[in-house]
Motif scaffolding. Structure first.
Motif, short mmCIF file in Angstrom:
data_model
loop_
_atom_site.label_atom_id
_atom_site.label_comp_id
_atom_site.label_asym_id
_atom_site.label_seq_id
_atom_site.Cartn_x
_atom_site.Cartn_y
_atom_site.Cartn_z
N ASP A 240 0.97 -1.40 0.04
CA ASP A 240 -0.25 0.07 -0.02
C ASP A 240 0.89 1.23 -0.33
O ASP A 240 0.42 2.27 0.24
CB ASP A 240 -0.95 -0.04 1.33
N GLY A 241 2.15 1.24 -0.26
CA GLY A 241 3.16 2.43 -0.31
C GLY A 241 3.73 2.61 0.99
O GLY A 241 4.42 3.32 0.97
N ARG A 242 3.51 1.89 2.03
CA ARG A 242 4.13 2.20 3.36
C ARG A 242 5.60 1.94 3.47
O ARG A 242 6.22 2.57 4.22
CB ARG A 242 3.64 1.06 4.42
N ASN A 243 6.08 1.08 2.56
CA ASN A 243 7.74 0.77 2.48
C ASN A 243 8.24 1.54 1.36
O ASN A 243 9.52 1.23 1.17
CB ASN A 243 7.90 -0.72 2.31
N ALA A 244 7.72 2.51 0.79
CA ALA A 244 8.34 3.39 -0.23
C ALA A 244 9.25 4.23 0.29
O ALA A 244 9.20 5.63 -0.07
CB ALA A 244 7.08 4.11 -1.20
N GLN A 245 10.13 3.88 1.04
CA GLN A 245 11.38 4.67 1.65
C GLN A 245 12.59 3.88 1.56
O GLN A 245 12.62 2.69 1.79
CB GLN A 245 10.98 5.42 2.81
N LEU A 246 13.63 4.53 1.06
CA LEU A 246 15.03 3.94 1.14
C LEU A 246 15.45 3.99 2.48
O LEU A 246 15.32 5.07 3.37
CB LEU A 246 15.83 4.47 0.10
N THR A 247 16.42 3.11 3.06
CA THR A 247 17.30 3.15 4.12
C THR A 247 18.62 3.12 3.95
O THR A 247 19.31 2.45 2.75
CB THR A 247 16.97 2.24 5.38
N ASP A 248 19.51 3.27 5.05
CA ASP A 248 21.03 3.05 4.59
C ASP A 248 21.62 1.94 5.53
O ASP A 248 22.47 1.62 5.96
CB ASP A 248 22.00 4.28 5.01
N GLY A 249 20.46 0.96 5.69
CA GLY A 249 20.65 -0.15 6.58
C GLY A 249 21.86 -1.29 6.27
O GLY A 249 22.53 -1.50 6.89
N VAL A 250 21.96 -1.34 5.12
CA VAL A 250 23.08 -2.01 4.55
C VAL A 250 24.53 -1.50 4.56
O VAL A 250 25.47 -2.08 4.96
CB VAL A 250 22.93 -2.68 2.90
N GLN A 251 24.47 -0.24 4.42
CA GLN A 251 25.63 0.38 4.29
C GLN A 251 26.10 0.63 5.98
O GLN A 251 27.41 0.40 6.04
CB GLN A 251 25.41 1.95 3.83
N ARG A 252 25.16 0.84 6.50
CA ARG A 252 25.60 0.75 8.11
C ARG A 252 26.00 -0.35 8.75
O ARG A 252 27.25 -0.49 9.35
CB ARG A 252 24.44 1.31 8.89
N ALA A 253 25.60 -1.62 8.25
CA ALA A 253 26.06 -2.82 8.78
C ALA A 253 27.04 -3.27 8.06
O ALA A 253 27.90 -4.09 8.76
CB ALA A 253 24.54 -3.75 8.45
N LEU A 254 27.28 -3.05 6.72
CA LEU A 254 28.46 -3.67 6.06
C LEU A 254 29.65 -2.61 5.55
O LEU A 254 30.64 -2.98 5.10
CB LEU A 254 27.93 -4.36 4.84
N GLY A 255 29.10 -1.59 5.61
CA GLY A 255 30.24 -0.44 5.11
C GLY A 255 30.18 -0.44 3.63
O GLY A 255 31.28 0.06 3.25
N ARG A 256 29.29 -0.82 2.95
CA ARG A 256 28.95 -1.00 1.37
C ARG A 256 27.68 -0.58 1.22
O ARG A 256 26.64 -1.16 1.95
CB ARG A 256 29.96 -2.09 0.66
N PRO A 257 27.49 -0.15 -0.08
CA PRO A 257 26.02 -0.04 -0.57
C PRO A 257 25.54 -1.28 -0.75
O PRO A 257 26.07 -2.40 -1.19
CB PRO A 257 26.17 1.06 -1.65
N PRO A 258 23.88 -1.42 -0.89
CA PRO A 258 23.40 -2.59 -1.49
C PRO A 258 23.39 -2.71 -2.98
O PRO A 258 23.77 -1.86 -3.56
CB PRO A 258 21.87 -2.32 -0.83
N ARG A 259 23.22 -3.93 -3.36
CA ARG A 259 23.49 -4.19 -4.88
C ARG A 259 21.99 -3.75 -5.35
O ARG A 259 20.88 -3.75 -5.02
CB ARG A 259 23.49 -5.83 -5.00
N ASP A 260 22.32 -3.34 -6.76
CA ASP A 260 21.24 -2.85 -7.59
C ASP A 260 20.40 -3.87 -8.31
O ASP A 260 21.01 -5.21 -8.49
CB ASP A 260 21.70 -1.93 -8.44
N ILE A 261 19.32 -3.87 -8.75
CA ILE A 261 18.61 -4.91 -9.21
C ILE A 261 19.07 -5.15 -10.73
O ILE A 261 18.90 -6.39 -11.09
CB ILE A 261 17.00 -4.52 -9.52
N ALA A 262 19.72 -4.31 -11.35
CA ALA A 262 20.23 -4.61 -12.79
C ALA A 262 21.09 -5.51 -12.67
O ALA A 262 21.38 -6.53 -13.45
CB ALA A 262 20.91 -3.25 -13.27
N ASP A 263 21.92 -5.40 -11.37
CA ASP A 263 23.29 -6.59 -11.28
C ASP A 263 22.67 -7.89 -11.13
O ASP A 263 23.19 -8.99 -11.61
CB ASP A 263 24.22 -6.12 -10.17
N PHE A 264 21.60 -7.97 -10.23
CA PHE A 264 20.75 -9.08 -10.12
C PHE A 264 20.17 -9.67 -11.31
O PHE A 264 20.36 -10.87 -11.38
CB PHE A 264 19.79 -8.98 -8.97
N ALA A 265 19.59 -8.91 -12.03
CA ALA A 265 18.96 -9.22 -13.35
C ALA A 265 19.92 -10.01 -14.16
O ALA A 265 19.50 -11.13 -14.76
CB ALA A 265 18.05 -8.17 -13.87
#
Length: 273
Positions: A240-265
């Protein structure tokens, strides 16, 4: 506490995240026990006699609750399991949860028992739902039929979730923390389908339907009325749109950005799509 000399129990160890976590721990030379109904020893959330054998000799555990962490009985079961785990010396507990759902909060609180070094991973929709999960048949058939409308979702790679879980299971600085995990950009399901189509070279389109229409479709696949009702309520709430926000959780936990869907695809198209 260190876990270097203890076995790590990975519940749901054959699933999307659990399999990846087990592979990473094994590659790092850490002993792993897969917790599943077909594991050795077997583990079943509904059969409490299987809990003690699975926990024996472990110092940490990854908890992926089945059938769903939003289930009304999840909190009580997880609390009992966490208390038994801590009593036996399994103090580090990492729980897979979901973003944006009030129904998961009791289960998250349930693992915070006395003596536990707990961590909660709140994850958004996995990229791998398109390649390994409920949307795979639609991708292969060229049409993803799903009740998401044009809502934006911060899809995340299950590999990123696994990396954060391993860090929490084996490293310091994660106890008592809730990691809110998303990918690097917001995408509609139609945009996600477009990314997969470009990477795979096949036609993949997204067709939105209502929750009611999707429930009827699931019933046609032979799912029980209770499961259809649960899934319809779950998807209606999450999309319903409640999760339509980004976080820096992966960056904070791992010290690197999360992977993009283009790489996954690109990787999924080469392997499984």
């Amino acid at each position: 506490m260190t876990t270097t000399e203890n076995t790590t129990l990975v519940l749901g160890g054959t699933g999307k995240t659990g399999r990846r976590i087990a592979e990473r721990l094994t590659a790092a030379g850490r002993p792993v026990r897969i917790g599943s109904r077909t594991g050795e020893p077997p583990f079943d959330w509904e059969d409490r006699t299987t809990w003690a054998p699975a926990l024996r000799g472990t110092g940490a555990a990854y908890l992926a609750y089945y059938p769903d962490i939003a289930d009304p009985g999840a909190a009580a079961t997880l609390r009992d399991f966490a208390e038994q785990a801590v009593r036996g010396g399994t103090r580090r507990l990492v729980l897979l949860s979901a973003r944006g759902m009030d129904a998961t909060l009791p289960a998250e609180r349930a693992v915070a028992v006395d003596g536990a070094e707990w961590t909660v991973l709140r994850a958004s929709w996995f990229f791998q739902n398109f390649s390994e999960g409920i949307l795979r048949d639609g991708v292969l058939g060229g049409e993803i039929v799903f009740p998401a409308g044009d809502v934006e979702e911060p899809f995340i790679d299950a590999d990123d979730i696994a990396d954060v879980a391993v860090a929490a299971l084996t490293g310091d600085g994660h106890a008592g923390r809730i990691h809110d995990l998303t990918g690097p950009r917001l995408l509609t399901f139609a945009e996600a389908a477009g990314e997969i189509a470009r990477a795979s070279g096949r036609e993949v389109r997204y067709t939105p339907v209502s929750v009611e229409e999707y429930g009827t479709m699931l019933s046609g696949y032979g799912l029980s009325d209770d499961l259809v009702a649960f899934l319809a309520e779950l998807f209606g709430a999450l999309l319903d749109g409640r999760n339509a926000q980004l976080t820096d959780g992966v960056q904070r936990a791992l010290g690197r950005p999360p992977r993009d869907i283009a790489d996954f695809a690109r990787e999924a198209a080469a392997i499984s799509l």
